[in-house]
Design an enzyme around this catalytic site. Structure first.
Site, mmCIF file in Angstrom:
data_model
loop_
_atom_site.group_PDB
_atom_site.id
_atom_site.type_symbol
_atom_site.label_atom_id
_atom_site.label_comp_id
_atom_site.label_asym_id
_atom_site.label_seq_id
_atom_site.Cartn_x
_atom_site.Cartn_y
_atom_site.Cartn_z
ATOM 1 N N LYS A 52 0.848 -1.210 0.000
ATOM 2 C CA LYS A 52 0.000 0.000 0.000
ATOM 3 C C LYS A 52 0.879 1.254 0.000
ATOM 4 O O LYS A 52 0.628 2.201 -0.746
ATOM 5 C CB LYS A 52 -0.925 0.001 1.235
ATOM 6 C CG LYS A 52 -2.044 -1.038 1.137
ATOM 7 C CD LYS A 52 -2.785 -1.241 2.461
ATOM 8 C CE LYS A 52 -3.803 -2.365 2.344
ATOM 9 N NZ LYS A 52 -4.470 -2.695 3.612
ATOM 10 N N GLN A 96 -4.277 -1.533 10.027
ATOM 11 C CA GLN A 96 -4.260 -2.847 9.385
ATOM 12 C C GLN A 96 -4.779 -3.921 10.349
ATOM 13 O O GLN A 96 -4.393 -3.974 11.510
ATOM 14 C CB GLN A 96 -2.824 -3.177 8.923
ATOM 15 C CG GLN A 96 -2.692 -4.462 8.109
ATOM 16 C CD GLN A 96 -3.375 -4.413 6.756
ATOM 17 O OE1 GLN A 96 -3.583 -3.353 6.170
ATOM 18 N NE2 GLN A 96 -3.771 -5.566 6.238
ATOM 19 N N ASP A 119 -10.787 2.957 4.795
ATOM 20 C CA ASP A 119 -11.114 1.531 4.747
ATOM 21 C C ASP A 119 -12.626 1.302 4.755
ATOM 22 O O ASP A 119 -13.093 0.201 4.473
ATOM 23 C CB ASP A 119 -10.529 0.823 5.984
ATOM 24 C CG ASP A 119 -9.316 -0.039 5.648
ATOM 25 O OD1 ASP A 119 -9.198 -0.444 4.484
ATOM 26 O OD2 ASP A 119 -8.514 -0.288 6.559
HETATM 27 N N1 GUN Z 1 -6.761 -6.860 6.610
HETATM 28 C C1 GUN Z 1 -7.183 -7.566 5.533
HETATM 29 N N2 GUN Z 1 -7.737 -6.759 4.617
HETATM 30 C C2 GUN Z 1 -7.686 -5.512 5.124
HETATM 31 C C3 GUN Z 1 -8.104 -4.244 4.641
HETATM 32 O O1 GUN Z 1 -8.657 -4.083 3.553
HETATM 33 N N3 GUN Z 1 -7.858 -3.192 5.468
HETATM 34 C C4 GUN Z 1 -7.262 -3.332 6.678
HETATM 35 N N4 GUN Z 1 -7.080 -2.238 7.419
HETATM 36 N N5 GUN Z 1 -6.868 -4.484 7.164
HETATM 37 C C5 GUN Z 1 -7.077 -5.577 6.378
#
Ligand code: GUN
Length: 294
Positions: A52, A96, A119
């Site tokens: 990311k 995350q 998110d």
């Molecule tokens: N863990 C797995 N997928 C995601 C996501 O799209 N965002 C976040 N913050 N954590 C994750």
């Protein structure tokens, strides 16, 4: 059979965002700034967050990685979240998941300012999404919708069977595909681990979205001819013959199911890259919304 090439489409989306960022720079405006909070050293999370942050750099966003130790307390993390909420230089941020077991995930997600929640996990954003209001739509379901739109997959009146009821994928995609609009207007069946007649249902599906996390779960004898397959599974399967010690498997037995499918996403290279592209899209939207307020 058409491969729904998430890598290609995500690159197109990233190029479109990069072009907008260049224009912002030319106008002397602030560029979007995404922050990511990672607690601990989970291997998959490190990979995702790294990816990311790298993507941000490539398209001209500012990015900040906040990597906290596994022992971080819930209070310390909540303090960090409040700091990010009040830091005007940050347009959007993510925490995350999964978080270490000693931290209450829900409490942390509730503390995120909904205006910075790129998110789309905060109840305000999830609720607005469910009510057809403008919000941040979670990156994975948003990515699936965008992939269907860009390939012009006909979803009108189709029967979608979603496998898995997670808050991040199954639940939101079941809502989005039942709504009015492009890549939607579907009849949706949401299935999960307690569903009794899974194969009976998947055999009726025009479109299957599998977000279960069980490698090779969906087999050829569970789908009908012409089915559209969206495979959201990304499971690391131990494999000593690989240098990394694992390979990435989807929920779908691609070899056999692809023979019957009209459209299918590969793993890797399908939904995964779309998720990152849509997180960036949400961050751009956050910047634009903040610009309009301030
Ligand atoms: N863990 C797995 N997928 C995601 C996501 O799209 N965002 C976040 N913050 N954590 C994750």
């Amino acid at each position: 059979m058409v491969i729904l090439d998430g890598k290609k489409i995500s690159n197109e989306i990233k190029e479109e965002i990069a072009a907008e960022v260049s224009q912002m720079k030319e106008r002397g405006e602030k560029v979007p700034h995404l922050a990511a909070v990672l607690v601990g050293n989970d291997g998959a999370s490190l990979t995702y967050v790294g990816s990311k942050v790298r993507s941000c750099k490539k398209i001209g966003f500012e990015s900040t990685l906040i990597h906290l130790p596994e022992e971080t307390t819930e209070d310390e993390l909540l303090k960090k979240v409040h700091q990010l909420n009040t830091d005007d230089s940050i347009d959007g941020y993510i925490v995350q998941l999964p978080l270490p077991k000693h931290i209450d995930e829900q409490k942390v997600l509730m503390a995120v300012d909904p205006d910075k929640d790129v998110d789309g996990f905060h109840p305000v954003n999830f609720g607005k999404m469910a009510l057809d209001m403008e919000s941040f739509i979670s990156a994975t379901p948003f990515g699936i919708m965008e992939l269907l739109r860009r390939y012009k997959v006909d979803t009108e009146g189709k029967h979608v069977v979603v496998i898995g009821r997670s808050h991040i994928v199954g639940r939101p995609i079941s809502i989005l595909m039942s709504q009015k609009g492009e890549a939607a207007n579907c009849t949706v069946t949401l299935t999960h681990s307690r569903t009794k007649n899974m194969t009976e249902l998947t055999l009726q599906a025009d479109i299957i979205v599998s977000a279960l996390g069980v490698p090779h779960f969906l087999k050829e004898d569970m789908v009908k001819d012409g089915v559209v397959i969206i495979d959201v599974g990304i499971t690391r399967v131990p494999d000593e013959s690989k240098e990394r010690g694992y390979y990435i498997a989807g929920d779908v037995d691609f070899e056999s199911v692809s023979k019957k499918a009209s459209f299918i996403t590969p793993v890797p290279g399908g939904v995964g890259p779309m998720t990152i592209a849509m997180l960036l899209k949400n961050t751009l939207l956050a910047r634009e919304r903040h610009r309009n307020i301030k």
